[in-house]
Design a protein around this motif. Sequence first.
Motif, PDB file in Angstrom:
ATOM      1  N   MET A   1       0.848  -1.165   0.000  1.00  0.00           N
ATOM      2  CA  MET A   1       0.000   0.000   0.000  1.00  0.00           C
ATOM      3  C   MET A   1       0.896   1.231   0.000  1.00  0.00           C
ATOM      4  O   MET A   1       1.844   1.309   0.749  1.00  0.00           O
ATOM      5  N   ARG A   2       0.603   2.188  -0.845  1.00  0.00           N
ATOM      6  CA  ARG A   2       1.414   3.389  -0.940  1.00  0.00           C
ATOM      7  C   ARG A   2       0.930   4.438   0.039  1.00  0.00           C
ATOM      8  O   ARG A   2      -0.255   4.606   0.265  1.00  0.00           O
ATOM      9  N   ALA A   3       1.887   5.201   0.576  1.00  0.00           N
ATOM     10  CA  ALA A   3       1.550   6.340   1.417  1.00  0.00           C
ATOM     11  C   ALA A   3       0.903   7.402   0.547  1.00  0.00           C
ATOM     12  O   ALA A   3       1.257   7.561  -0.614  1.00  0.00           O
ATOM     13  N   THR A   4      -0.041   8.148   1.098  1.00  0.00           N
ATOM     14  CA  THR A   4      -0.760   9.128   0.304  1.00  0.00           C
ATOM     15  C   THR A   4      -0.483  10.557   0.739  1.00  0.00           C
ATOM     16  O   THR A   4      -1.192  11.466   0.354  1.00  0.00           O
ATOM     17  N   ALA A   5       0.545  10.782   1.527  1.00  0.00           N
ATOM     18  CA  ALA A   5       0.864  12.138   1.975  1.00  0.00           C
ATOM     19  C   ALA A   5       1.363  12.966   0.809  1.00  0.00           C
ATOM     20  O   ALA A   5       1.941  12.454  -0.133  1.00  0.00           O
ATOM     21  N   PRO A   6       1.151  14.277   0.869  1.00  0.00           N
ATOM     22  CA  PRO A   6       1.609  15.123  -0.223  1.00  0.00           C
ATOM     23  C   PRO A   6       3.127  15.140  -0.320  1.00  0.00           C
ATOM     24  O   PRO A   6       3.824  15.171   0.692  1.00  0.00           O
ATOM     25  N   ALA A  17      -0.948  22.031   2.514  1.00  0.00           N
ATOM     26  CA  ALA A  17      -0.369  20.752   2.104  1.00  0.00           C
ATOM     27  C   ALA A  17      -1.038  19.565   2.791  1.00  0.00           C
ATOM     28  O   ALA A  17      -1.202  18.512   2.186  1.00  0.00           O
ATOM     29  N   TRP A  18      -1.417  19.713   4.049  1.00  0.00           N
ATOM     30  CA  TRP A  18      -1.942  18.579   4.820  1.00  0.00           C
ATOM     31  C   TRP A  18      -3.456  18.608   5.003  1.00  0.00           C
ATOM     32  O   TRP A  18      -4.020  17.697   5.593  1.00  0.00           O
ATOM     33  N   ARG A  19      -4.133  19.619   4.516  1.00  0.00           N
ATOM     34  CA  ARG A  19      -5.582  19.759   4.720  1.00  0.00           C
ATOM     35  C   ARG A  19      -6.321  18.506   4.231  1.00  0.00           C
ATOM     36  O   ARG A  19      -6.101  18.013   3.144  1.00  0.00           O
ATOM     37  N   GLY A  20      -7.205  18.002   5.075  1.00  0.00           N
ATOM     38  CA  GLY A  20      -8.032  16.868   4.706  1.00  0.00           C
ATOM     39  C   GLY A  20      -7.408  15.502   4.930  1.00  0.00           C
ATOM     40  O   GLY A  20      -8.051  14.494   4.726  1.00  0.00           O
ATOM     41  N   PHE A  21      -6.155  15.451   5.363  1.00  0.00           N
ATOM     42  CA  PHE A  21      -5.488  14.168   5.564  1.00  0.00           C
ATOM     43  C   PHE A  21      -5.659  13.621   6.982  1.00  0.00           C
ATOM     44  O   PHE A  21      -5.468  12.445   7.208  1.00  0.00           O
ATOM     45  N   TYR A  22      -5.984  14.473   7.957  1.00  0.00           N
ATOM     46  CA  TYR A  22      -6.009  14.051   9.359  1.00  0.00           C
ATOM     47  C   TYR A  22      -7.317  13.387   9.754  1.00  0.00           C
ATOM     48  O   TYR A  22      -8.395  13.834   9.354  1.00  0.00           O
ATOM     49  N   ALA A  23      -7.209  12.336  10.577  1.00  0.00           N
ATOM     50  CA  ALA A  23      -8.379  11.698  11.178  1.00  0.00           C
ATOM     51  C   ALA A  23      -8.960  12.650  12.227  1.00  0.00           C
ATOM     52  O   ALA A  23      -8.270  13.545  12.728  1.00  0.00           O
ATOM     53  N   GLU A  24     -10.211  12.453  12.575  1.00  0.00           N
ATOM     54  CA  GLU A  24     -10.887  13.329  13.528  1.00  0.00           C
ATOM     55  C   GLU A  24     -10.138  13.439  14.858  1.00  0.00           C
ATOM     56  O   GLU A  24     -10.035  14.501  15.438  1.00  0.00           O
ATOM     57  N   ASP A  25      -9.590  12.318  15.357  1.00  0.00           N
ATOM     58  CA  ASP A  25      -8.920  12.309  16.663  1.00  0.00           C
ATOM     59  C   ASP A  25      -7.391  12.216  16.532  1.00  0.00           C
ATOM     60  O   ASP A  25      -6.704  11.757  17.439  1.00  0.00           O
ATOM     61  N   ASP A  61      10.462   6.214   3.567  1.00  0.00           N
ATOM     62  CA  ASP A  61      10.415   4.793   3.895  1.00  0.00           C
ATOM     63  C   ASP A  61       9.066   4.484   4.521  1.00  0.00           C
ATOM     64  O   ASP A  61       8.630   5.188   5.425  1.00  0.00           O
ATOM     65  N   SER A  62       8.417   3.441   4.041  1.00  0.00           N
ATOM     66  CA  SER A  62       7.103   3.053   4.552  1.00  0.00           C
ATOM     67  C   SER A  62       7.069   1.570   4.869  1.00  0.00           C
ATOM     68  O   SER A  62       7.757   0.773   4.226  1.00  0.00           O
ATOM     69  N   GLN A  63       6.255   1.232   5.866  1.00  0.00           N
ATOM     70  CA  GLN A  63       6.020  -0.161   6.226  1.00  0.00           C
ATOM     71  C   GLN A  63       4.536  -0.365   6.471  1.00  0.00           C
ATOM     72  O   GLN A  63       3.886   0.463   7.118  1.00  0.00           O
ATOM     73  N   PRO A  64       3.979  -1.478   5.995  1.00  0.00           N
ATOM     74  CA  PRO A  64       2.584  -1.780   6.309  1.00  0.00           C
ATOM     75  C   PRO A  64       2.458  -2.193   7.769  1.00  0.00           C
ATOM     76  O   PRO A  64       3.360  -2.812   8.329  1.00  0.00           O
ATOM     77  N   LEU A  65       1.360  -1.818   8.384  1.00  0.00           N
ATOM     78  CA  LEU A  65       1.073  -2.210   9.762  1.00  0.00           C
ATOM     79  C   LEU A  65       0.067  -3.360   9.762  1.00  0.00           C
ATOM     80  O   LEU A  65      -0.689  -3.532   8.804  1.00  0.00           O
ATOM     81  N   SER A  66       0.049  -4.109  10.832  1.00  0.00           N
ATOM     82  CA  SER A  66      -0.814  -5.297  10.898  1.00  0.00           C
ATOM     83  C   SER A  66      -2.300  -4.959  10.830  1.00  0.00           C
ATOM     84  O   SER A  66      -3.105  -5.797  10.444  1.00  0.00           O
ATOM     85  N   ASP A  67      -2.682  -3.719  11.171  1.00  0.00           N
ATOM     86  CA  ASP A  67      -4.093  -3.333  11.131  1.00  0.00           C
ATOM     87  C   ASP A  67      -4.510  -2.730   9.792  1.00  0.00           C
ATOM     88  O   ASP A  67      -5.606  -2.207   9.651  1.00  0.00           O
ATOM     89  N   GLY A  68      -3.609  -2.769   8.789  1.00  0.00           N
ATOM     90  CA  GLY A  68      -3.926  -2.229   7.471  1.00  0.00           C
ATOM     91  C   GLY A  68      -3.431  -0.815   7.251  1.00  0.00           C
ATOM     92  O   GLY A  68      -3.540  -0.282   6.162  1.00  0.00           O
ATOM     93  N   GLY A  69      -2.878  -0.203   8.293  1.00  0.00           N
ATOM     94  CA  GLY A  69      -2.344   1.150   8.169  1.00  0.00           C
ATOM     95  C   GLY A  69      -0.936   1.145   7.587  1.00  0.00           C
ATOM     96  O   GLY A  69      -0.406   0.106   7.187  1.00  0.00           O
ATOM     97  N   VAL A  70      -0.324   2.323   7.578  1.00  0.00           N
ATOM     98  CA  VAL A  70       1.015   2.483   7.021  1.00  0.00           C
ATOM     99  C   VAL A  70       1.820   3.407   7.934  1.00  0.00           C
ATOM    100  O   VAL A  70       1.338   4.470   8.336  1.00  0.00           O
ATOM    101  N   GLY A  97     -12.424   2.171   6.877  1.00  0.00           N
ATOM    102  CA  GLY A  97     -13.196   1.774   5.698  1.00  0.00           C
ATOM    103  C   GLY A  97     -12.233   1.427   4.584  1.00  0.00           C
ATOM    104  O   GLY A  97     -11.382   0.562   4.728  1.00  0.00           O
ATOM    105  N   ASN A  98     -12.308   2.178   3.496  1.00  0.00           N
ATOM    106  CA  ASN A  98     -11.390   1.922   2.387  1.00  0.00           C
ATOM    107  C   ASN A  98     -10.461   3.105   2.122  1.00  0.00           C
ATOM    108  O   ASN A  98      -9.952   3.261   1.032  1.00  0.00           O
ATOM    109  N   HIS A  99     -10.267   3.948   3.150  1.00  0.00           N
ATOM    110  CA  HIS A  99      -9.380   5.085   2.929  1.00  0.00           C
ATOM    111  C   HIS A  99      -8.447   5.300   4.111  1.00  0.00           C
ATOM    112  O   HIS A  99      -8.763   4.964   5.247  1.00  0.00           O
TER     113      HIS A  99
END
Length: 115
Positions: A1-6, A17-25, A61-70, A97-99
Amino acid sequence: MRATAPTSTRAASPAQAWRGFYAEDALLTFEGQQVQGRQAIEAKLRDLSFTTTSRVLSNVDSQPLSDGGVLTVVVGRLGFDDSAVDFTETFVQTLTGNHLSLSHHVFRLVVTTVS
């Protein structure tokens, strides 16, 4: 899975640059100061006194996490009107979900002093 940061090298404020990327918490540690929650983080980024004229990424550098994150670590250089400074940032993107959205983000300028 690719990282989606700008990764743009065009001029942008941190808030743009980061607007809209952060989770609510989400949690941001910016130069040692912790801020929690999407709205508080976006306010913090809007209040920064600088805008960059360039952003050059040296390593990502990116690594997949066991919960599906990065987990992603970025090293680069921010250019300003009359100077440049190295930076490092680490962030975790969480799958909802899927994002992916940023749940944890640590940013630090790399300033070395020689005595």
